[in-house]
Design an enzyme around this catalytic site. Structure first.
Site, PDB file in Angstrom:
ATOM      1  N   ASP A 317      -4.131  26.292 -34.959  1.00  0.00           N
ATOM      2  CA  ASP A 317      -3.944  25.402 -33.827  1.00  0.00           C
ATOM      3  C   ASP A 317      -3.350  24.111 -34.326  1.00  0.00           C
ATOM      4  O   ASP A 317      -3.704  23.643 -35.395  1.00  0.00           O
ATOM      5  CB  ASP A 317      -5.315  25.103 -33.209  1.00  0.00           C
ATOM      6  N   ASP A 354      -9.605   5.288 -18.006  1.00  0.00           N
ATOM      7  CA  ASP A 354      -9.332   6.574 -18.674  1.00  0.00           C
ATOM      8  C   ASP A 354     -10.070   6.609 -20.008  1.00  0.00           C
ATOM      9  O   ASP A 354      -9.706   5.901 -20.945  1.00  0.00           O
ATOM     10  CB  ASP A 354      -7.815   6.694 -18.881  1.00  0.00           C
ATOM     11  N   THR A 391      -3.318  17.067  -9.475  1.00  0.00           N
ATOM     12  CA  THR A 391      -2.275  16.035  -9.406  1.00  0.00           C
ATOM     13  C   THR A 391      -1.644  15.765 -10.761  1.00  0.00           C
ATOM     14  O   THR A 391      -0.515  15.308 -10.848  1.00  0.00           O
ATOM     15  CB  THR A 391      -2.856  14.713  -8.888  1.00  0.00           C
ATOM     16  N   ARG A 392      -2.370  16.023 -11.828  1.00  0.00           N
ATOM     17  CA  ARG A 392      -1.944  15.759 -13.201  1.00  0.00           C
ATOM     18  C   ARG A 392      -1.514  14.298 -13.386  1.00  0.00           C
ATOM     19  O   ARG A 392      -0.532  13.999 -14.057  1.00  0.00           O
ATOM     20  CB  ARG A 392      -0.832  16.727 -13.622  1.00  0.00           C
ATOM     21  N   MET A 393      -2.245  13.428 -12.712  1.00  0.00           N
ATOM     22  CA  MET A 393      -1.995  11.992 -12.868  1.00  0.00           C
ATOM     23  C   MET A 393      -3.342  11.300 -12.861  1.00  0.00           C
ATOM     24  O   MET A 393      -4.339  11.827 -12.375  1.00  0.00           O
ATOM     25  CB  MET A 393      -1.204  11.446 -11.670  1.00  0.00           C
ATOM     26  N   SER A 394      -3.359  10.093 -13.412  1.00  0.00           N
ATOM     27  CA  SER A 394      -4.531   9.248 -13.222  1.00  0.00           C
ATOM     28  C   SER A 394      -4.017   7.832 -12.989  1.00  0.00           C
ATOM     29  O   SER A 394      -2.837   7.538 -13.219  1.00  0.00           O
ATOM     30  CB  SER A 394      -5.444   9.315 -14.441  1.00  0.00           C
ATOM     31  N   LYS A 405      -0.128   6.995 -13.915  1.00  0.00           N
ATOM     32  CA  LYS A 405       0.559   7.489 -15.108  1.00  0.00           C
ATOM     33  C   LYS A 405       0.344   8.996 -15.173  1.00  0.00           C
ATOM     34  O   LYS A 405      -0.678   9.498 -14.701  1.00  0.00           O
ATOM     35  CB  LYS A 405       0.057   6.794 -16.378  1.00  0.00           C
ATOM     36  N   ASP A 532      -9.483  31.523 -27.298  1.00  0.00           N
ATOM     37  CA  ASP A 532      -9.034  32.030 -28.590  1.00  0.00           C
ATOM     38  C   ASP A 532      -9.643  33.392 -28.915  1.00  0.00           C
ATOM     39  O   ASP A 532      -9.190  34.078 -29.818  1.00  0.00           O
ATOM     40  CB  ASP A 532      -9.429  31.073 -29.720  1.00  0.00           C
TER      41      ASP A 532
END
Lengths: 692, 592
Positions: A317, A354, A391-394, A405, A532
């Protein structure tokens, strides 16, 4: 995690090992090692011959037979001692591993429902089917299934995830693992395993078990050693009629020949069969496992350790192995018409709440670059928007501002929904950052796109050198990452891996492993997450991190207690060392036979043909001292090589041919020369003390 | 060693190496079915025999076919010998061969040993020679090549279940490799004066009367001995000589090419009708090594890396040159006892050698014939100096892997290679692999059996012979030489060489049976495990070669291979050799 280490002949280990050496004289134990069993039978035979000689009907002087007999028994005992010593070491290690298990107590319910009476019992007394109650701040004492209640559970000890998870009866979230902690509320759990069946328990049992399974290479080598023993048995047994016939022929000519004695034949046999390697073989195996333990790696089988030596592709990884676990903000790239300070301000606002390492690194960077202090969140009357997978934003909503962002495409969608426009220059910057192997985050204030934050992966120090070392061993390194191809390529180049798999999904990992395997390569992999598990199960050598999920640990064949993914390199080295030690000692053992022939053959037949004294190139004092010296050398060499067997032949990452040349010179050529010197010295010593 | 000897050795090696690539390529093409003329010749044969050439066999089936084929071959040869008196083409009207001798000879020719307990020109009818012995010369040679091809397929194939079709392999080898070569070779030999006819034997009147001592024989045809064990002789006189005739050249060619070695005449290649000139001698030596050397290249070609084949050939060549040097060197030494009597020592040890060949040609021939499991002789090994005689003995004891018999030499060498890479692989810390195939417990078991069988047969056989009166009865010489004779016989039989040390009267029921058993198990006790290895390897995945893989084509591997062969051979036989030739040498040079 610290563990006691032992010096080689630590009295705490050596003394019980001596006792064990005698205990192992039991024929049932000896039978397990066919080569040493031959020595064992030979020793018994010479003992009988000695008793016969005492009775005055001996084939040779009783004193001579006795000294030979004593040294034959020593040969057996020395081999036993080597094995006992190795076993003692790993037992001691297992004991210290067991000490790590915390003593926990369980509240065992008399009736399987909440509120029933309970008894406090040690966790080790819990059986499958027992029902227990666990309340807030208590540790779950055993693996089990929730049958009543709901609680938040801290599973970080096992998964490494700090966020608590909810465990409730019924459905997918009902399983709990021993060693995790209930944070709030209570649950009633039915225990699903008996003590001694848990994961750690199985590990300990494996390490402790003296009757370990032989590894495939060990079996193949044992076959070869048995074959050599049969050959020499044939050589020696037929030598008796040859000698009798020759004595008769010599008598016809000179009238003086006497045939060889059985004592000498047994001495010759024991010297010729590969006792050195056979005596140390199991010690090498036990010591290999115990070296893994010292490295804090627990292997489920010796087979897995050995396979590690054969690995030619290593899948790792990116995150946590090649790079530090988290990315850090490194640069602010403002959009046209925006100053860097404005961007930094917006970025800091969006990241204040965050708590991810990336978020914090943005706040830190803003502070370093523009002395922007952390603001009082409450004073701002802000409403924070947390990151969601949807939303993949904060970001933050405050005083009419909507600062966000997030990934470039998410922000683009967001801005466009609000009626704004995503500037092309920002897109250019986004691509540029990605090309550098970094992760771009775009910041927007309302519809205004402020610019890009560059999040950089930090490649671990020294990792490049380790990969270079692996390359020399002939192992190809492959980095596996969820990043896109451009980012992955940049990091791969910086870290010096041979190949990379970008945008890796569990399916892609599995497919990659299968592809390498179909090319005839052996694949090793490290992993920790549940996703995994399929890949770990497919890999030939799979090291699961101790912090990983239960699924990952079950799928792997080794667990690294330190959860250090680069540990795989040490695992590979240990695997190779085990094989090299066996191979080198086998070569040494066989090469020794040349000198032993030169010592024993002239001595044995000089009574038949005096001319054979010409072959006594070592100039040994007398036939008796020559034979005795060879037998003593043969016994002592086992003791001298115990340290090598336990520590292992040193492995250096060199090409196969160079490595072989070095080991052949050392153990092959050395194996030819050393016994000439050793036997001569023993002979001189025997003469000096008047035994010869 | 003389300049002539060096020149001979050098010339031989150069000519041999020049043939390797073309012949090796040709054999590879034939075995891969790329010889396109084949269909027209083969297909009718397959239809006739009910063979489906595309049906591939697993190793067990392959081994069964090979065993069955050779057992039937032995039966036919046995029957021909036992019935020859009533069969045609028997101009000398020879009687049927005794059961034990026929048994020995049948096995001897079926196993490519060609040990001869009988005198060819006074025992076998032309029919037996041609239909029995010569046919087996072809078929036993084809068997050896088929087995090595199957083993090579084991290396070359990837996760395959089969190793080829035994019938097709045998057929192709015989038709396209052995027959054409034998025809060419026979024609060339006749040009040198090797005879080829069906005439009855010729009586010629000699110029002078010859007086000689002849051993007195008992009723069983065994020489009578006095109380001291010396052979009783009686004086005799003659002025006539019988010259044996026969189809010699045709048999001579395959005798060499197939590393068979069973001579038409009792004197074998020392006989002027079998081997008349130095040139015919050179051709015979060359034809012994021709196929074994070429097969190394075939091996490299078929596994897809010709360097692998050259490496094996290099190991063989180095050992051959060393041993050839030793044999010629020791034969150049004169017997010190004769030198004391005033014999010029510069001629070397000419006892038992043909003057038309001399020391170099005899020493080289002896080395080649014993290394290659051929067993033809052009000089009497029994009369070599002790160490000169040790060389042929050691040549065989190395397991007939230095060039070795056709096919058998290479598969024997590959078995040693597997053993070498096993230990070497461990020494570099990897599960051993050879040509991309992992060497695991099953392979090691079979390798062990293959390496164990022969030395045990030799040692146990010799032990039984020296313990029993029947075994001791055949010994003609006193002292350590008597032991060497018995050791040589069993070494020769179990290693399927077939050369004899003379001196030992081996045509007795005891030796016929004992040596027959040794020959059979020395042959098939190795072939079956080798085919098992082939089957097991074929089923394995071929592993990719990487930087961690042990290279098996460089000087290091060649050294390792030589070391393994020498070590195994020496460890097995040092005590026995010490009691035989070594002590003879020490005694002789001590002037006793």
């Amino acid at each position: 995690m610290t563990r006691k280490t032992f010096t080689l002949f630590d009295p705490a280990l050596a003394v019980p090992a001596v006792a064990d050496a005698f205990r192992k004289l039991n024929p049932a134990v000896q039978w397990r090692n066919p080569v040493m069993f031959v020595v064992y039978v030979g020793s018994i035979l010479t003992t009988i011959l000695w008793l016969q000689a005492l009775g005055g009907k001996g084939e040779a002087p009783a004193g001579f037979i006795l000294t030979i007999t004593i040294w034959l028994w020593f040969t057996v005992l020395f081999a036993n001692f080597a094995e006992a010593l190795a076993e003692g070491r790993s037992k001691a290690q297992a004991a210290s591993l067991r000490g790590l298990k915390k003593e926990t107590w369980a509240k065992k319910l008399l009736e399987p429902k909440y509120g029933a009476k309970w008894n406090l019992v040690p966790a080790t007394d819990l059986r499958k089917g027992d029902v227990i109650v666990i309340q807030a701040q208590e540790t779950i004492p055993a693996d089990g299934e929730v049958i009543e209640g709901v609680a938040s559970v801290d599973e970080s000890a096992i998964t490494g995830e700090s966020a608590p998870v909810i465990r409730e009866s019924g459905g997918d979230f009902s399983a709990v693992t021993g060693g995790t902690r209930v944070l709030s509320d209570w649950i009633v759990v039915r225990v699903t395993v008996n003590p001694g069946e848990t994961f750690v328990d199985r590990m300990i049992a494996m390490v402790e078990n003296a009757k370990r399974q032989k590894t495939p290479n060990e079996i193949a080598l044992t076959i070869l050693l048995v074959a050599l023993t049969i050959v020499f048995l044939g050589v020696v047994v037929t030598l008796l009629p040859f000698s009798m016939f020759s004595a008769e022929l010599a008598n016809e000519v000179a009238g003086a020949g006497t045939p060889i004695s059985i004592t000498v034949l047994i001495a010759l046999l024991v010297c010729l069969i590969p006792t050195t390697i056979a005596g140390l073989l199991s010690a090498i195996g036990v010591a290999g496992m115990s070296r893994m333990m010292q490295a804090n790696v627990i292997a489920t089988s010796g087979r897995a350790v050995e396979a590690a030596g054969d690995v030619d592709v290593l899948l790792m990884d990116k995150t946590g192995t090649i790079t530090l676990g988290n990315r850090q903000a490194s640069t602010f790239l403002p959009a046209d018409g925006v100053t860097e300070a404005e961007l930094a301000d917006a970025a800091q606002l969006a990241s204040l709440a965050d708590e991810t390492p990336e978020g914090r690194s943005i706040v830190v960077l803003a502070k370093q670059r523009f002395q922007l202090r952390e603001r009082d969140i409450h004073a701002l009357d802000a409403h924070f928007v947390h990151f969601s997978a949807h939303t993949r934003m904060s970001g933050v909503d405050m005083a009419g501002r909507q600062v966000r962002k997030g990934a470039a495409d998410a922000i683009k969608k967001h801005v466009e929904t609000l009626g704004g426009k995503f500037p092309a220059s920002v897109s250019g910057k986004v691509d540029e950052v990605a090309r550098r192997g970094s992760t771009p985050l775009v910041v927007a204030d309302g519809t205004r796109v402020m610019g890009v934050i560059e999040l950089k992966d930090i490649v671990k120090g020294g990792i490049k050198e380790r990969f270079a070392e692996l390359r020399k061993m002939g192992i190809k390194t492959v980095m596996v990452t969820g990043d896109n191809r451009i980012t992955a390529a940049a990091i791969a180049a910086e870290a010096g891996v041979d190949d990379f798999l970008p945008e890796a999904t569990p399916e892609a990992k599995l497919a990659l492993i299968r592809e390498y395997q179909s090319e005839g390569r052996l694949v090793a992999m490290t992993g920790d997450g549940t996703n995994d598990a399929p890949a770990l199960a497919q890999a030939d050598v799979a090291v699961a991190m101790n912090t990983g999920t239960q699924a990952a640990k079950e799928a792997g064949n080794m667990v690294d207690l330190d959860s250090n993914p680069t540990k795989l390199i040490e695992v590979v080295e240990t695997g190779k060392q085990m094989l090299m030690t066996r191979g080198s000692l086998t070569t040494f053992s066989i090469a020794n036979d040349i000198a032993k022939y030169f010592a024993i053959i002239p001595a044995a037949f000089v009574s038949t043909y005096p001319q054979l004294a010409a072959l006594n190139v070592m100039g040994l004092a007398s036939p008796a001292s020559a034979i005795l010296s060879a037998v003593i050398f043969n016994a002592l060499i086992i003791v001298f090589l115990i340290p090598l067997a336990l520590k292992g032949v040193k492995y250096r990452p060199l090409g196969a041919a160079t490595l072989l040349r070095q080991n052949l010179a050392l153990y092959g050529l050395g194996g030819v020369i050393v016994p000439f010197i050793g036997i001569k010295l023993i002979d001189l010593a025997l003469v000096a003390i008047g035994l010869a | 060693m003389s300049n002539h000897a060096w020149l001979l050795l050098g010339l031989f090696l150069i000519v041999l190496l020049l043939t390797v690539k073309p012949l090796g390529t040709y054999i590879a093409n034939v075995m891969e079915g790329r010889f396109r003329l084949a269909g027209k010749i083969e297909n009718p044969l397959y239809r006739l025999c009910g063979i489906r050439p595309d049906d591939e066999m697993g190793w067990l089936k392959y081994a069964f076919a090979i065993l069955l084929f050779n057992a039937l071959g032995a039966l036919v040869v046995y029957a021909l010998q036992r019935l020859q008196a009533d069969l045609p083409i028997n101009p000398q009207a020879f009687a049927n061969v005794s059961p034990d001798s026929a048994f020995n000879t049948a096995i001897s020719f079926a196993t490519n040993t060609n040990w001869q307990g009988y005198g060819g020109e006074v025992t076998m009818s032309y029919l037996t020679q041609m239909l029995g012995l010569a046919v087996q010369n072809f078929l036993s040679a084809a068997t050896g090549i088929a087995v090595v091809i199957a083993l090579i397929r084991g290396f070359a194939r990837n996760t395959a279940r089969s190793i080829g079709n035994a019938w097709v392999d045998l057929c192709r080898i015989t038709l396209y490799v052995l027959l054409p070569l034998a025809i060419i070779c026979a024609v060339v030999l006749t040009s040198q004066g090797v005879i080829q006819n069906f005439d009855a034997y010729k009586e010629v009147r000699t110029l002078e009367v010859t007086s000689f001592e002849t051993p007195k024989l008992d009723e069983a045809g065994q020489p009578l001995k006095d109380e001291q064990g010396a052979v009783i002789t009686e004086p005799a006189q003659t002025q006539s000589q019988t010259l044996a005739m026969g189809p010699v050249a045709s048999q001579e060619a395959i005798k060499m090419l197939g590393t068979n070695g069973g001579g038409f005449m009792n004197a074998n290649s020392a006989h002027p009708y079998e081997n008349p000139t130095p040139l015919s001698n050179f051709i015979q030596m060359l034809s012994i090594f021709l196929i074994p050397a070429a097969l190394c290249f075939t091996f490299g070609r078929l596994v897809g890396d010709t360097r692998q084949g050259w490496a094996v050939l290099a190991a063989m060549s180095l050992m051959f040159v060393t041993l050839a040097y030793a044999a010629m060197h020791f034969e150049q030494q004169a017997n010190p006892l004769l030198t004391q009597l005033g014999v010029d020592p510069s001629a070397g040890n000419m006892e038992g050698k043909e003057t038309r060949f001399g020391i170099a040609e005899s020493g080289l021939f002896a080395t080649i014939t014993t290394l290659a499991s051929c067993g033809a002789v052009n000089a009497m090994h029994d009369s070599f100096t002790p160490l000169g005689g040790l060389v042929p003995l050691l040549d065989m004891q190395l397991g007939e892997v230095v060039f070795g018999g056709v096919g058998t030499g290479l598969y024997g060498m590959l078995v040693f290679a597997i053993m070498a890479v096993f230990i070497a692989g461990l020494m570099i810390g990897r599960t051993p692999e050879y040509l991309g195939k992992k060497i695991e417990a099953f392979e090691m078991k079979m390798v062990s059996i293959a390496i164990l069988v022969t030395p045990l047969l030799v040692l146990v056989g010799t032990a039984i012979a020296v313990m029993l009166a029947d075994g001791r009865a055949g010994v003609a010489n006193p002292g350590a030489h008597g032991f060497s004779e018995i050791l040589y016989a069993f070494t020769s039989a179990a290693n399927n060489n077939g050369s004899a040390f003379a001196g030992l009267s081996a045509n007795t029921p005891f030796y016929n049976v004992m040596l027959g058993v040794a020959m059979w198990f020395g042959r098939f006790g190795v072939i079956v495990p080798v085919l098992a290895i082939a089957g097991s390897l074929a089923a394995k995945k071929r592993i990719a070669v990487g930087a961690g893989t042990l290279p098996t084509h460089g000087p290091l591997f060649v050294t390792l291979l030589i070391g393994t062969v020498l070590l195994v051979g020496l460890l097995n036989y040092v005590p026995a050799l010490a009691l035989g030739p070594v002590i003879e040498h020490l005694v002789l040079w001590a002037g006793q």
